[in-house]
Write a protein that holds these residues in place. Sequence first.
Motif, PDB file in Angstrom:
ATOM      1  N   ASP A   1      45.295  25.589  21.391  1.00 29.42           N
ATOM      2  CA  ASP A   1      45.684  26.207  22.664  1.00 29.42           C
ATOM      3  C   ASP A   1      47.149  26.643  22.675  1.00 29.42           C
ATOM      4  OD1 ASP A   1      43.228  25.905  23.727  1.00 29.42           O
ATOM      5  OD2 ASP A   1      43.657  23.982  24.724  1.00 29.42           O
ATOM      6  N   TYR A   2      47.865  26.216  21.645  1.00 30.06           N
ATOM      7  CA  TYR A   2      49.309  26.475  21.660  1.00 30.06           C
ATOM      8  C   TYR A   2      49.606  27.856  21.071  1.00 30.06           C
ATOM      9  CZ  TYR A   2      54.304  25.846  20.894  1.00 30.06           C
ATOM     10  OH  TYR A   2      55.659  26.000  20.905  1.00 30.06           O
ATOM     11  N   ARG A   3      50.159  28.695  21.917  1.00 27.45           N
ATOM     12  CA  ARG A   3      50.443  30.057  21.468  1.00 27.45           C
ATOM     13  C   ARG A   3      51.848  30.108  20.874  1.00 27.45           C
ATOM     14  NH1 ARG A   3      48.019  35.233  23.451  1.00 27.45           N
ATOM     15  NH2 ARG A   3      49.741  36.706  23.301  1.00 27.45           N
TER      16      ARG A   3
ATOM     17  N   GLY B   1      66.060  32.204  14.026  1.00 25.58           N
ATOM     18  CA  GLY B   1      65.409  31.734  15.248  1.00 25.58           C
ATOM     19  C   GLY B   1      65.463  30.231  15.321  1.00 25.58           C
ATOM     20  N   PRO B   2      65.376  29.675  16.526  1.00 28.16           N
ATOM     21  CA  PRO B   2      65.435  28.216  16.680  1.00 28.16           C
ATOM     22  C   PRO B   2      64.324  27.528  15.889  1.00 28.16           C
ATOM     23  CG  PRO B   2      65.515  29.319  18.815  1.00 28.16           C
ATOM     24  CD  PRO B   2      65.214  30.371  17.804  1.00 28.16           C
ATOM     25  N   SER B   3      64.596  26.311  15.452  1.00 23.52           N
ATOM     26  CA  SER B   3      63.614  25.560  14.682  1.00 23.52           C
ATOM     27  C   SER B   3      62.315  25.426  15.477  1.00 23.52           C
ATOM     28  CB  SER B   3      64.194  24.178  14.374  1.00 23.52           C
ATOM     29  OG  SER B   3      63.369  23.551  13.456  1.00 23.52           O
ATOM     30  N   GLY B   4      61.203  25.682  14.811  1.00 22.14           N
ATOM     31  CA  GLY B   4      59.897  25.533  15.455  1.00 22.14           C
ATOM     32  C   GLY B   4      59.455  26.752  16.250  1.00 22.14           C
ATOM     33  N   CYS B   5      60.208  27.845  16.193  1.00 19.93           N
ATOM     34  CA  CYS B   5      59.839  29.007  17.032  1.00 19.93           C
ATOM     35  C   CYS B   5      58.728  29.843  16.402  1.00 19.93           C
ATOM     36  CB  CYS B   5      61.055  29.873  17.333  1.00 19.93           C
ATOM     37  SG  CYS B   5      61.590  30.862  15.941  1.00 19.93           S
ATOM     38  N   GLY B   6      58.435  29.628  15.113  1.00 17.65           N
ATOM     39  CA  GLY B   6      57.307  30.353  14.519  1.00 17.65           C
ATOM     40  C   GLY B   6      57.669  31.259  13.345  1.00 17.65           C
ATOM     41  N   LYS B   7      58.846  31.090  12.770  1.00 18.45           N
ATOM     42  CA  LYS B   7      59.257  31.968  11.660  1.00 18.45           C
ATOM     43  C   LYS B   7      58.323  31.795  10.456  1.00 18.45           C
ATOM     44  CE  LYS B   7      63.314  30.025  11.557  1.00 18.45           C
ATOM     45  NZ  LYS B   7      63.113  29.054  12.658  1.00 18.45           N
ATOM     46  N   SER B   8      58.088  30.531  10.071  1.00 20.38           N
ATOM     47  CA  SER B   8      57.214  30.306   8.906  1.00 20.38           C
ATOM     48  C   SER B   8      55.779  30.740   9.225  1.00 20.38           C
ATOM     49  CB  SER B   8      57.228  28.833   8.499  1.00 20.38           C
ATOM     50  OG  SER B   8      58.521  28.467   8.079  1.00 20.38           O
ATOM     51  N   THR B   9      55.376  30.563  10.480  1.00 19.55           N
ATOM     52  CA  THR B   9      54.034  31.002  10.877  1.00 19.55           C
ATOM     53  C   THR B   9      53.904  32.504  10.672  1.00 19.55           C
ATOM     54  OG1 THR B   9      53.897  29.238  12.508  1.00 19.55           O
ATOM     55  CG2 THR B   9      52.429  31.122  12.841  1.00 19.55           C
ATOM     56  N   LEU B  10      54.939  33.249  11.057  1.00 18.90           N
ATOM     57  CA  LEU B  10      54.903  34.701  10.881  1.00 18.90           C
ATOM     58  C   LEU B  10      54.879  35.050   9.390  1.00 18.90           C
ATOM     59  CD1 LEU B  10      54.909  37.500  12.136  1.00 18.90           C
ATOM     60  CD2 LEU B  10      57.404  37.408  12.272  1.00 18.90           C
TER      61      LEU B  10
ATOM     62  N   ASP C   1      61.626  32.002   2.454  1.00 23.76           N
ATOM     63  CA  ASP C   1      61.641  31.084   3.599  1.00 23.76           C
ATOM     64  C   ASP C   1      62.711  30.017   3.378  1.00 23.76           C
ATOM     65  OD1 ASP C   1      61.109  29.784   5.925  1.00 23.76           O
ATOM     66  OD2 ASP C   1      58.988  29.400   5.516  1.00 23.76           O
ATOM     67  N   GLU C   2      63.861  30.218   3.970  1.00 23.58           N
ATOM     68  CA  GLU C   2      65.028  29.336   3.788  1.00 23.58           C
ATOM     69  C   GLU C   2      65.272  29.031   2.301  1.00 23.58           C
ATOM     70  OE1 GLU C   2      65.382  26.026   6.496  1.00 23.58           O
ATOM     71  OE2 GLU C   2      63.687  26.796   7.623  1.00 23.58           O
ATOM     72  N   PRO C   3      65.389  30.065   1.482  1.00 21.93           N
ATOM     73  CA  PRO C   3      65.386  29.851   0.032  1.00 21.93           C
ATOM     74  C   PRO C   3      66.604  29.091  -0.479  1.00 21.93           C
ATOM     75  CG  PRO C   3      66.057  32.096   0.526  1.00 21.93           C
ATOM     76  CD  PRO C   3      65.613  31.482   1.827  1.00 21.93           C
TER      77      PRO C   3
ATOM     78  N   THR D   1      66.654  32.397   7.451  1.00 24.36           N
ATOM     79  CA  THR D   1      67.789  31.501   7.228  1.00 24.36           C
ATOM     80  C   THR D   1      68.272  30.924   8.556  1.00 24.36           C
ATOM     81  OG1 THR D   1      70.080  31.369   6.478  1.00 24.36           O
ATOM     82  CG2 THR D   1      69.343  33.526   7.192  1.00 24.36           C
ATOM     83  N   HIS D   2      68.873  29.724   8.467  1.00 24.91           N
ATOM     84  CA  HIS D   2      69.463  29.119   9.670  1.00 24.91           C
ATOM     85  C   HIS D   2      70.934  29.440   9.780  1.00 24.91           C
ATOM     86  CE1 HIS D   2      66.181  26.819  11.347  1.00 24.91           C
ATOM     87  NE2 HIS D   2      65.792  26.562  10.120  1.00 24.91           N
ATOM     88  N   GLU D   3      71.484  30.042   8.725  1.00 24.60           N
ATOM     89  CA  GLU D   3      72.909  30.363   8.696  1.00 24.60           C
ATOM     90  C   GLU D   3      73.131  31.777   9.218  1.00 24.60           C
ATOM     91  OE1 GLU D   3      75.891  29.177   7.319  1.00 24.60           O
ATOM     92  OE2 GLU D   3      74.974  27.190   7.451  1.00 24.60           O
TER      93      GLU D   3
HETATM   94  N1  LIG Z   1      49.146  24.138  10.964  1.00 27.68           N
HETATM   95  C1  LIG Z   1      49.647  23.933  12.185  1.00 27.68           C
HETATM   96  N2  LIG Z   1      48.895  23.406  13.170  1.00 27.68           N
HETATM   97  C2  LIG Z   1      49.379  23.233  14.411  1.00 27.68           C
HETATM   98  N3  LIG Z   1      50.627  23.563  14.793  1.00 27.68           N
HETATM   99  C3  LIG Z   1      51.436  24.091  13.854  1.00 27.68           C
HETATM  100  C4  LIG Z   1      50.988  24.296  12.511  1.00 27.68           C
HETATM  101  N4  LIG Z   1      52.001  24.862  11.820  1.00 27.68           N
HETATM  102  C5  LIG Z   1      53.029  24.979  12.687  1.00 27.68           C
HETATM  103  N5  LIG Z   1      52.684  24.523  13.902  1.00 27.68           N
HETATM  104  C6  LIG Z   1      53.550  24.527  15.099  1.00 27.68           C
HETATM  105  O1  LIG Z   1      53.889  25.877  15.356  1.00 27.68           O
HETATM  106  C7  LIG Z   1      55.233  25.990  15.748  1.00 27.68           C
HETATM  107  C8  LIG Z   1      55.970  26.940  14.822  1.00 27.68           C
HETATM  108  O2  LIG Z   1      56.076  26.358  13.533  1.00 27.68           O
HETATM  109  P1  LIG Z   1      56.820  27.077  12.325  1.00 27.68           P
HETATM  110  O3  LIG Z   1      56.742  26.173  11.163  1.00 27.68           O
HETATM  111  O4  LIG Z   1      56.252  28.453  12.173  1.00 27.68           O
HETATM  112  O5  LIG Z   1      58.316  27.179  12.889  1.00 27.68           O
HETATM  113  P2  LIG Z   1      59.661  27.619  12.158  1.00 27.68           P
HETATM  114  O6  LIG Z   1      60.309  28.627  13.043  1.00 27.68           O
HETATM  115  O7  LIG Z   1      59.377  28.026  10.761  1.00 27.68           O
HETATM  116  O8  LIG Z   1      60.511  26.273  12.184  1.00 27.68           O
HETATM  117  P3  LIG Z   1      61.628  25.752  11.163  1.00 27.68           P
HETATM  118  O9  LIG Z   1      62.857  26.572  11.458  1.00 27.68           O
HETATM  119  O10 LIG Z   1      61.841  24.332  11.560  1.00 27.68           O
HETATM  120  O11 LIG Z   1      61.132  25.934   9.771  1.00 27.68           O
HETATM  121  C9  LIG Z   1      55.797  24.572  15.772  1.00 27.68           C
HETATM  122  O12 LIG Z   1      55.735  24.097  17.095  1.00 27.68           O
HETATM  123  C10 LIG Z   1      54.865  23.808  14.866  1.00 27.68           C
HETATM  124  O13 LIG Z   1      54.778  22.474  15.281  1.00 27.68           O
END
Ligand SMILES: Nc1ncnc2c1ncn2[C@@H]1O[C@H](COP(=O)(O)OP(=O)(O)OP(=O)(O)O)[C@@H](O)[C@H]1O
Length: 312
Positions: A15-17, A36-45, A169-171, A212-214
């Motif tokens: 349910d988490y968008r 972007g802030p940690s956890g905002c979705g960069k690695s997801t993208l 990804d943060e190489p 990158t975080h820098e």
């Molecule tokens: N496989 C997954 N299942 C459920 N939630 C996930 C999964 N992968 C990531 N998330 C959640 O999705 C959100 C984005 O995660 P993501 O890893 O893309 O962030 P990020 O911007 O890369 O963070 P960071 O800077 O810390 O690497 C976070 O809230 C994370 O907890």
Amino acid sequence: MYELEINHVSHRYGDYRVLNDINLQILPGQIVAMVGPSGCGKSTLLQAILGTHPPTEGEIRADGVLINKPSRNVGIVYQQYSLYDFLTAEENVAFGLKLDETSLPSRIFSYRSYAKKRQVHLRKAREFLEKVGLSSAMGRYPAELSGGMRQRVAIAQAFILKPKIVLLDEPFGALDETTRQELQMMLLKFYQENLKAKQRGERPEYTIIIVTHELNEALYVADRVIGLSRYHTQSEKGAMIVYDRPCPVFSPDDPRDFSKLVEQREELRKAVFDESYIKDHNKYVSFWSELAQDSQLAATAAANQPAPRRIR
Ligand SMILES: Nc1ncnc2c1ncn2[C@@H]1O[C@H](COP(=O)(O)OP(=O)(O)OP(=O)(O)O)[C@@H](O)[C@H]1O
Ligand SMILES: [Mg+2]
């Protein structure tokens, strides 16, 4: 033609968008930094662009081809070195070509033609290792390489398959400052090679998204910076691109003078990281309009020779 096109991409985990309506087009030869802030979705993208986790809505194309699974069009390098411990640097770099261009039966039953191909692969691997400054370490195993050297091998490994785009990804996150600076320099050199290729009318080889975080690093190595963030008016729907602007181009010979980045770094920090500063997500998304303005400037400059032209 764009090297990468992201159209109306959203992603949810249950349910988490996480991502909301991401739109992005990247030109061949651009080096784009993503912050972007940690956890905002960069690695997801990045995983969506890589094809390992296709988005729940929208589509992504590399050179016009829809991405819905991993392919050689997109490569990735992570913070943690993803090398095979039992292969030398040279063999690690050649490994992708081996998997891509030969099959197990062909390796066994057509050994002669495989041996020939193998020589070509190893030669290409050596060329790439030279490009990333590792000519002296070709025959060494990962355990015998420093962190910076391993990341160079991983980068060569990603580029040898001639992908349309490589994701970093943060190489450099795990490297000491000096090594980090050396690898930043390597990216600046890639960018110069891109410019030269464009001048020759060829397709530039290095199109990169680097997370990158820098903030200094982002502005220093890239020609464009994008910021992904939930800190905007539609935040409950997920992260969006809230910053997309060109940034100054450094050449490897320029001094590492970050003073000219101060203003933009502050703008970036506010727009992307400052939670108290909720804003319209389009306010700092101006890459294409600035590029158009720049091209107009360039056209005017060209008409009134010999005015200088800002290269991007
Ligand atoms: N496989 C997954 N299942 C459920 N939630 C996930 C999964 N992968 C990531 N998330 C959640 O999705 C959100 C984005 O995660 P993501 O890893 O893309 O962030 P990020 O911007 O890369 O963070 P960071 O800077 O810390 O690497 C976070 O809230 C994370 O907890
Ligand atoms: Mg991440």
